[in-house]
Design a protein around this motif. Sequence first.
Motif, mmCIF file in Angstrom:
data_model
loop_
_atom_site.group_PDB
_atom_site.id
_atom_site.type_symbol
_atom_site.label_atom_id
_atom_site.label_comp_id
_atom_site.label_asym_id
_atom_site.label_seq_id
_atom_site.Cartn_x
_atom_site.Cartn_y
_atom_site.Cartn_z
ATOM 1 N N LEU A 56 -18.041 -1.200 76.284
ATOM 2 C CA LEU A 56 -19.675 -0.753 75.908
ATOM 3 C C LEU A 56 -20.286 -2.623 75.393
ATOM 4 C CD1 LEU A 56 -19.069 2.789 73.651
ATOM 5 C CD2 LEU A 56 -19.796 2.166 76.010
ATOM 6 N N GLY A 57 -19.204 -3.619 75.713
ATOM 7 C CA GLY A 57 -19.811 -4.908 75.159
ATOM 8 C C GLY A 57 -20.073 -4.762 74.000
ATOM 9 N N GLY A 58 -20.825 -5.649 73.170
ATOM 10 C CA GLY A 58 -20.919 -5.899 71.473
ATOM 11 C C GLY A 58 -20.183 -6.861 71.768
ATOM 12 N N TRP A 59 -18.916 -7.051 70.080
ATOM 13 C CA TRP A 59 -18.157 -8.622 70.062
ATOM 14 C C TRP A 59 -17.105 -7.923 70.215
ATOM 15 C CZ3 TRP A 59 -21.116 -8.426 64.599
ATOM 16 C CH2 TRP A 59 -23.041 -9.400 65.417
ATOM 17 N N VAL A 60 -16.058 -8.946 70.459
ATOM 18 C CA VAL A 60 -14.915 -9.121 70.203
ATOM 19 C C VAL A 60 -14.068 -9.656 69.255
ATOM 20 C CG1 VAL A 60 -12.246 -9.779 71.012
ATOM 21 C CG2 VAL A 60 -14.273 -8.458 72.938
ATOM 22 N N LEU A 61 -13.460 -9.193 68.130
ATOM 23 C CA LEU A 61 -12.857 -9.846 67.348
ATOM 24 C C LEU A 61 -11.262 -10.267 67.515
ATOM 25 C CD1 LEU A 61 -13.657 -10.629 64.543
ATOM 26 C CD2 LEU A 61 -12.625 -8.685 63.402
ATOM 27 N N ASP A 62 -11.744 -11.214 67.743
ATOM 28 C CA ASP A 62 -10.524 -11.574 67.989
ATOM 29 C C ASP A 62 -9.882 -12.964 67.047
ATOM 30 O OD1 ASP A 62 -7.681 -13.501 69.374
ATOM 31 O OD2 ASP A 62 -9.262 -13.903 71.297
ATOM 32 N N LEU A 63 -8.362 -11.915 66.376
ATOM 33 C CA LEU A 63 -7.546 -12.388 65.570
ATOM 34 C C LEU A 63 -6.041 -12.802 66.089
ATOM 35 C CD1 LEU A 63 -7.581 -8.740 63.256
ATOM 36 C CD2 LEU A 63 -9.092 -11.222 63.611
ATOM 37 N N SER A 64 -6.333 -13.374 67.303
ATOM 38 C CA SER A 64 -4.339 -14.347 67.947
ATOM 39 C C SER A 64 -4.287 -14.566 67.095
ATOM 40 C CB SER A 64 -4.976 -14.527 68.823
ATOM 41 O OG SER A 64 -5.860 -15.317 69.570
ATOM 42 N N SER A 65 -5.470 -15.599 66.428
ATOM 43 C CA SER A 65 -4.770 -16.781 65.299
ATOM 44 C C SER A 65 -4.732 -16.898 64.343
ATOM 45 C CB SER A 65 -6.279 -18.326 65.472
ATOM 46 O OG SER A 65 -7.454 -17.520 65.262
ATOM 47 N N ARG A 72 -25.947 -1.869 64.479
ATOM 48 C CA ARG A 72 -25.298 -1.189 65.441
ATOM 49 C C ARG A 72 -24.678 -1.426 67.196
ATOM 50 N NH1 ARG A 72 -25.352 1.868 61.464
ATOM 51 N NH2 ARG A 72 -25.949 3.577 61.646
ATOM 52 N N VAL A 73 -23.739 -2.598 66.731
ATOM 53 C CA VAL A 73 -23.394 -3.228 67.417
ATOM 54 C C VAL A 73 -21.903 -2.748 67.811
ATOM 55 C CG1 VAL A 73 -22.484 -5.937 68.297
ATOM 56 C CG2 VAL A 73 -24.451 -5.712 66.637
ATOM 57 N N PRO A 74 -20.944 -2.554 68.878
ATOM 58 C CA PRO A 74 -19.339 -2.345 68.958
ATOM 59 C C PRO A 74 -18.764 -3.504 68.738
ATOM 60 C CG PRO A 74 -21.005 -1.150 70.784
ATOM 61 C CD PRO A 74 -21.930 -2.769 69.865
ATOM 62 N N VAL A 75 -17.740 -3.431 68.317
ATOM 63 C CA VAL A 75 -16.719 -4.235 68.400
ATOM 64 C C VAL A 75 -15.026 -3.985 68.168
ATOM 65 C CG1 VAL A 75 -15.511 -5.407 66.416
ATOM 66 C CG2 VAL A 75 -18.199 -5.082 66.143
ATOM 67 N N THR A 76 -15.128 -4.562 68.883
ATOM 68 C CA THR A 76 -13.277 -4.859 69.528
ATOM 69 C C THR A 76 -12.564 -5.158 69.128
ATOM 70 O OG1 THR A 76 -14.056 -3.602 72.110
ATOM 71 C CG2 THR A 76 -12.192 -4.694 71.807
ATOM 72 N N THR A 77 -11.600 -5.194 69.020
ATOM 73 C CA THR A 77 -10.513 -5.940 67.691
ATOM 74 C C THR A 77 -9.394 -6.366 68.494
ATOM 75 O OG1 THR A 77 -11.080 -5.144 65.786
ATOM 76 C CG2 THR A 77 -8.797 -6.481 65.934
ATOM 77 N N ARG A 78 -9.025 -7.468 69.032
ATOM 78 C CA ARG A 78 -8.767 -8.085 70.411
ATOM 79 C C ARG A 78 -7.196 -8.952 69.384
ATOM 80 N NH1 ARG A 78 -8.426 -8.502 75.483
ATOM 81 N NH2 ARG A 78 -7.518 -10.417 76.552
ATOM 82 N N GLY A 79 -6.218 -9.066 70.167
ATOM 83 C CA GLY A 79 -5.133 -10.304 69.410
ATOM 84 C C GLY A 79 -4.463 -10.852 71.282
ATOM 85 N N ALA A 80 -3.149 -10.626 71.669
ATOM 86 C CA ALA A 80 -3.231 -11.236 73.533
ATOM 87 C C ALA A 80 -3.147 -10.781 74.543
ATOM 88 C CB ALA A 80 -1.311 -10.809 73.461
ATOM 89 N N GLY A 81 -4.220 -9.222 74.540
ATOM 90 C CA GLY A 81 -4.211 -8.572 75.500
ATOM 91 C C GLY A 81 -3.595 -8.058 76.354
ATOM 92 N N SER A 82 -2.615 -7.458 75.345
ATOM 93 C CA SER A 82 -1.057 -7.477 76.591
ATOM 94 C C SER A 82 -1.352 -5.993 76.338
ATOM 95 C CB SER A 82 0.109 -7.609 76.228
ATOM 96 O OG SER A 82 0.820 -7.057 74.542
ATOM 97 N N ALA A 83 -2.101 -5.144 76.109
ATOM 98 C CA ALA A 83 -2.529 -2.872 76.095
ATOM 99 C C ALA A 83 -2.014 -3.058 77.627
ATOM 100 C CB ALA A 83 -3.772 -3.513 75.416
ATOM 101 N N THR A 84 -2.100 -2.151 78.219
ATOM 102 C CA THR A 84 -1.830 -1.380 79.095
ATOM 103 C C THR A 84 -2.765 -0.176 79.740
ATOM 104 O OG1 THR A 84 -0.147 -0.211 79.226
ATOM 105 C CG2 THR A 84 0.841 -2.646 79.060
#
Length: 499
Positions: free
Chosen positions: A96-105, A76-88
């Motif tokens: 809620l913390g947890g893990w950031v899943l960075d797919l920018s590469s 039960r770990v929160p996961v937030t998917t991320r690219g460049a982070g240009s969302a407004t």
Amino acid sequence: MSKSSESAGYADSRRQALALRQLRKAFASGRIETGELALKTASLDTCRLAHMPAAVLHPACDEEVSATLRLANKYRVPVTTRGAGSATTGATTPILGGWVLDLSSWDSIEIDAVSGYAHVGAGALNAKIDEAAAKKGWFYPPDPSSKGYSTIGGNIACNAGGLRAAKYGVTRDYVVALEGFLPTGEPVKWGLPLKKYVSGFNLRDLWIGSEGMLGVVTKATLKLIPRPSVRATWLAAYKSEAAALRTVKRILKARLVPSILEFIDRQTLECFLRKHERAGTLGTLPFRVKPGDLAPAMLLMEIDGDAAQVRRQLKGARELLGTGAQWVRQARDDAQAEALWRIRRTCSQAMFQMGDTKLNEDIVVPLDAQLPLLKYTLEVKKKTGLATPTFGHAADGNFHVHVMFDWDDPEQRARAKTSIELIMRKVVELGGSITGEHGIGLAKSPFLHLQHTEAEIAAMRRIKDALDPAWILNPGKMFEPFDMWQVPRVRDWRFPWDH
């Protein structure tokens, strides 16, 4: 009964640490970062509402994405998917913390010049996709203003549009197929790179615009179209917003379909001119203006196509723009066209002369409601004393209404909150949408109930329950009103697109 992030029972720090140790064993090639800089970078997007994650994950293959989601479900770990982070809107803030899943590469781009498809990774930049398509004579039309930085995964998550949407449509109109993972870790394909496909429910379109809450997109197949070979660009100035918007209606009524038709109100242009006056660069502008001159409202219009198509439209376009205008400038070449477009691109940053904080609302209203909306923003300005500079995509009714204020002034902050609430209620009253291309995220979550009935929201939540039973994927967004006014903005951080 549908869950919420409050009832999901997320892992405490001890269980998150245990899950992360197991995940490290599953990451053969990918990277896991827990350093302060990596965590801070992943803690916020352009909305500048920050929350530190426990770890930033850079998976190198599908197996590592799957392992991430399976372990996140187990613990039960929160996961937030991320690219460049240009969302407004705070949509990529791991609130809620947890893990950031960075797919920018995951930025692969492969152009199929025969079929007219682009096969891309979720981290491929919008502008890079179009550049690769152009080398083969093809065109990828969606062009959000962040196209030089925003990833296609983020574009898909919020169904991004951009300047050319009135003629060419939005991201959804070009997504042929998606590959990725359910929140529970199983791999899925929604659609195939085929011209026709109706097998099963259309879950591809359900993922598009779902703000990363229903699955993780890793790859996409995009439709391309033949590239227009000629374009013509104009800038026109008007004494008032009403005169400019009446011209927009005449253009559309005449069945002229510009590829771009951008509106800039007088407050916005006043900021732009003030910035250049202070810098001593008024003389570099592609139009003459004297210090102290009243700022006009403006339209930027572009038509494109093959040479014959553009030639047929030139005279009519010039006459339509000129009716009621103070003056009209046409670019003679690409360099002059770029000089005209620089006005629109730099307006946003010029607004910070009116306050150190900007709330950018990407509302949409019917074409007949454009002028009532603009008049209302001026009423809000008068009522609250805060600037409401507005520009946007006039041909499809998608306006960016801004509220400018100083965050450290509690009284101004309260007036800004009032301004946004008034504008959102008016938009819905006019038959419009509280968001056209940015999504709900955190910033617009208090207004979801204005747009949708209880039954509609309940149906959305049931879909979330079905696809993400543990509510681990991008939790704390959309359905749960977030009080952004109680959270300090991060102001000591610069993104690559800040200029």
